[in-house]
Design a protein around this motif. Sequence first.
Motif, PDB file in Angstrom:
ATOM      1  N   MET A 173       1.670   2.135  -3.539  1.00 38.22           N
ATOM      2  CA  MET A 173       0.535   2.685  -4.258  1.00 38.22           C
ATOM      3  C   MET A 173       0.109   4.038  -3.705  1.00 38.22           C
TER       4      MET A 173
ATOM      5  N   GLN B 283       0.823  -1.204   0.000  1.00 34.70           N
ATOM      6  CA  GLN B 283       0.000   0.000   0.000  1.00 34.70           C
ATOM      7  C   GLN B 283       0.861   1.260   0.000  1.00 34.70           C
TER       8      GLN B 283
ATOM      9  N   ASP C  57      -5.744  -9.858  -3.609  1.00 38.41           N
ATOM     10  CA  ASP C  57      -5.182 -10.094  -4.943  1.00 38.41           C
ATOM     11  C   ASP C  57      -4.377  -8.885  -5.413  1.00 38.41           C
ATOM     12  N   ALA C  58      -4.846  -7.702  -5.084  1.00 36.09           N
ATOM     13  CA  ALA C  58      -4.131  -6.486  -5.464  1.00 36.09           C
ATOM     14  C   ALA C  58      -2.799  -6.394  -4.729  1.00 36.09           C
ATOM     15  N   TYR C  59      -2.795  -6.734  -3.439  1.00 36.53           N
ATOM     16  CA  TYR C  59      -1.545  -6.721  -2.671  1.00 36.53           C
ATOM     17  C   TYR C  59      -0.536  -7.699  -3.268  1.00 36.53           C
TER      18      TYR C  59
ATOM     19  N   LEU D 272      -5.466  -0.008  -2.472  1.00 40.76           N
ATOM     20  CA  LEU D 272      -5.609  -1.430  -2.781  1.00 40.76           C
ATOM     21  C   LEU D 272      -6.793  -1.958  -1.986  1.00 40.76           C
ATOM     22  N   THR D 273      -7.694  -2.648  -2.661  1.00 40.73           N
ATOM     23  CA  THR D 273      -8.950  -3.038  -2.012  1.00 40.73           C
ATOM     24  C   THR D 273      -9.041  -4.517  -1.643  1.00 40.73           C
ATOM     25  N   ASN D 274      -8.200  -5.373  -2.216  1.00 39.80           N
ATOM     26  CA  ASN D 274      -8.310  -6.798  -1.881  1.00 39.80           C
ATOM     27  C   ASN D 274      -6.937  -7.460  -1.842  1.00 39.80           C
TER      28      ASN D 274
ATOM     29  N   SER E 113      -0.399  -8.770  -6.370  1.00 39.15           N
ATOM     30  CA  SER E 113       0.056  -8.275  -7.674  1.00 39.15           C
ATOM     31  C   SER E 113       1.133  -7.206  -7.519  1.00 39.15           C
ATOM     32  N   ILE E 114       0.961  -6.300  -6.567  1.00 42.17           N
ATOM     33  CA  ILE E 114       1.954  -5.247  -6.350  1.00 42.17           C
ATOM     34  C   ILE E 114       3.264  -5.857  -5.881  1.00 42.17           C
TER      35      ILE E 114
END
Length: 68
Positions: A37, A34, A48-50, A44-46, A52-53
């Motif tokens: 970003m 986060q 999966d996003a964490y 980041l909302t989920n 991916s980053i």
Amino acid sequence: MKTQKVISLAAGTFIALSAFAIIMVSIMAFSDPQAVMDLVQVKLTNNDAYSSIRGVYGGVGLTIFITL
């Protein structure tokens, strides 16, 4: 001869500075995605996003650092 040394030193300094910046973002991505970003004001909302980053900025950044 002297110009060639200056150019070589400048190029080495630029590569080292670039490698340092890339590894710092990579470490930040592994420890707190986060925070990376937040640099671009994206939340980041989920999970999966964490993930991916961590993969893109952490893993790819580490690979580029090793290559440099």
